[in-house]
Design an enzyme around this catalytic site. Sequence first.
Site, PDB file in Angstrom:
ATOM      1  N   THR A  63      36.641  22.205  35.887  1.00  0.00           N
ATOM      2  CA  THR A  63      37.177  21.755  34.602  1.00  0.00           C
ATOM      3  C   THR A  63      36.757  22.691  33.473  1.00  0.00           C
ATOM      4  OG1 THR A  63      35.202  20.379  34.278  1.00  0.00           O
ATOM      5  CG2 THR A  63      37.132  19.306  35.255  1.00  0.00           C
ATOM      6  N   LYS A  95      30.362  28.281  31.016  1.00  0.00           N
ATOM      7  CA  LYS A  95      29.958  29.668  30.685  1.00  0.00           C
ATOM      8  C   LYS A  95      28.976  29.701  29.509  1.00  0.00           C
ATOM      9  CE  LYS A  95      34.046  32.055  32.509  1.00  0.00           C
ATOM     10  NZ  LYS A  95      34.977  30.953  32.788  1.00  0.00           N
ATOM     11  N   ALA A  97      25.987  30.833  27.202  1.00  0.00           N
ATOM     12  CA  ALA A  97      25.629  32.232  26.922  1.00  0.00           C
ATOM     13  C   ALA A  97      24.619  32.372  25.791  1.00  0.00           C
ATOM     14  CB  ALA A  97      26.894  33.032  26.597  1.00  0.00           C
ATOM     15  N   ASN A 101      16.726  27.473  24.524  1.00  0.00           N
ATOM     16  CA  ASN A 101      16.609  26.214  23.779  1.00  0.00           C
ATOM     17  C   ASN A 101      17.977  25.674  23.368  1.00  0.00           C
ATOM     18  OD1 ASN A 101      14.859  24.227  22.365  1.00  0.00           O
ATOM     19  ND2 ASN A 101      15.987  25.014  20.601  1.00  0.00           N
ATOM     20  N   THR A 102      18.886  26.547  22.985  1.00  0.00           N
ATOM     21  CA  THR A 102      20.219  26.106  22.548  1.00  0.00           C
ATOM     22  C   THR A 102      21.048  25.595  23.728  1.00  0.00           C
ATOM     23  OG1 THR A 102      20.154  27.653  20.709  1.00  0.00           O
ATOM     24  CG2 THR A 102      22.335  26.837  21.346  1.00  0.00           C
TER      25      THR A 102
HETATM   26  O1  6AU Z   1      43.994  30.987  38.495  1.00  0.00           O
HETATM   27  P1  6AU Z   1      44.035  31.083  36.986  1.00  0.00           P
HETATM   28  O2  6AU Z   1      44.144  32.504  36.494  1.00  0.00           O
HETATM   29  O3  6AU Z   1      45.070  30.183  36.366  1.00  0.00           O
HETATM   30  O4  6AU Z   1      42.649  30.470  36.461  1.00  0.00           O
HETATM   31  C1  6AU Z   1      41.411  31.079  36.725  1.00  0.00           C
HETATM   32  C2  6AU Z   1      40.278  30.182  36.247  1.00  0.00           C
HETATM   33  C3  6AU Z   1      40.228  29.924  34.745  1.00  0.00           C
HETATM   34  C4  6AU Z   1      39.144  30.877  34.235  1.00  0.00           C
HETATM   35  O5  6AU Z   1      38.433  30.320  33.141  1.00  0.00           O
HETATM   36  C5  6AU Z   1      38.222  31.012  35.443  1.00  0.00           C
HETATM   37  O6  6AU Z   1      39.028  30.782  36.594  1.00  0.00           O
HETATM   38  N1  6AU Z   1      37.574  32.335  35.591  1.00  0.00           N
HETATM   39  C6  6AU Z   1      36.166  32.446  35.729  1.00  0.00           C
HETATM   40  C7  6AU Z   1      35.270  31.352  36.040  1.00  0.00           C
HETATM   41  C8  6AU Z   1      35.612  30.363  37.026  1.00  0.00           C
HETATM   42  O7  6AU Z   1      34.148  31.313  35.618  1.00  0.00           O
HETATM   43  C9  6AU Z   1      35.561  33.699  35.690  1.00  0.00           C
HETATM   44  C10 6AU Z   1      36.359  34.854  35.720  1.00  0.00           C
HETATM   45  O8  6AU Z   1      35.859  35.962  35.799  1.00  0.00           O
HETATM   46  N2  6AU Z   1      37.721  34.712  35.699  1.00  0.00           N
HETATM   47  C11 6AU Z   1      38.337  33.490  35.637  1.00  0.00           C
HETATM   48  O9  6AU Z   1      39.571  33.447  35.642  1.00  0.00           O
HETATM   49  O10 6AU Z   1      39.821  28.585  34.551  1.00  0.00           O
END
Ligand code: 6AU
Length: 262
Positions: A63, A95, A97, A101-102
Amino acid sequence: MASFSQKTYAARAKEHPHPLVRELLSTMERKQSNLSLAADVATKAELLALADLVGPHICVLKTHVDIIADFDADLVAQLQALAAKHDFLIFEDRKFADIGNTVKLQYGGGVYRIADWAHITNCHVIPGEGIIEGLAEVGAAKNRGLLLLAEMSSKGMLATGAYTDRNVEMAVRNPFVIGFIGSRRFTEERDLITMTPGVGLHAAGDALGQQYRTPETIVAENGSDIIIVGRGIYGPGKDPVAEAQRYRAAGWAAYERRLQRS
Ligand code: 6AU
C-alpha cells in the site's frame, strides 16, 4: 553451501530466525505465490475492492496509504480483515528517509499509525544507520520487519555501487531488517528477502522513468524472491483477476525454474 535462492521457500521458512519472515515464506509456499500487488489507487473503496479481488493470488499487499484521499481507521480494519480472509501480509511502502527520532514518530504515530498494522515497511538509508535503529525501536517489539531500498527501478536512480553495498552491510547486522527492495539477491550472509518492483510481462516503462523487467529475469536469473506488480495488474482496460493470475503463474514458474537449475 547452497545459495538461499536455490532452496525452497518452505525450507527457508523452517530455518528462518525471524517469525515474520517465517510467516511470509510459509504464506508464499501455501498459496504458491511470490506476487505482491502494488495497489496505487486513490480511494478507500478502490483499494478494498482491488484487495478483495486480487487477495487470493498474492502473498503481500503493498500500500501507499498517503495516496488514499479518504483514509481512515476503518480502512485499516477492513484491510486487516481482508488480509485474514485471503491470507496475505501488508507492506506499507512508506520509504522513510529522515533521522531516527523523526522516523520513529512518523512510523508509530501521526495519522497513519503504520506500525500498528503494516507487517512490513521500508526506508532509505541516506541518513545513516540511525534510521534503522529509530524504526526498530517502534517496530521490533511488534514483530514488524524492514526492507532497505538497496536499489530502485527507475531510470537514472542513484542507489548503485558503494551505496548499495552499504545497504547490504547495514541489513546484515540489523535483525529488524528482513530484506531489500532491489533487483537481485544481494548476500548469502543471512537469509534476507528481496522484493522487486518494476516488473511487467510486456511494458517497457512509463513516461516518468519507471523501467520494467520480466519475472523470469528477476526471479529465475537474479534470485529475487517476490515480484511487485502494480499497473500490470490493474492498469487501464485490464482485468485485475486475470492479470494477477498471469503474474502469479509467471512468478511461480520462474521460481520453479530457479530451483531446477540448482
Ligand atoms: O508496477 P507499477 O510501476 O505500477 O508500480 C510499482 C510500485 C509503485 C512504486 O512506488 C514501487 O513499486 N517502487 C518501489 C518500492 C516498492 O519501494 C521502489 C522502486 O524502486 N520502484 C518502484 O516502482 O508502488
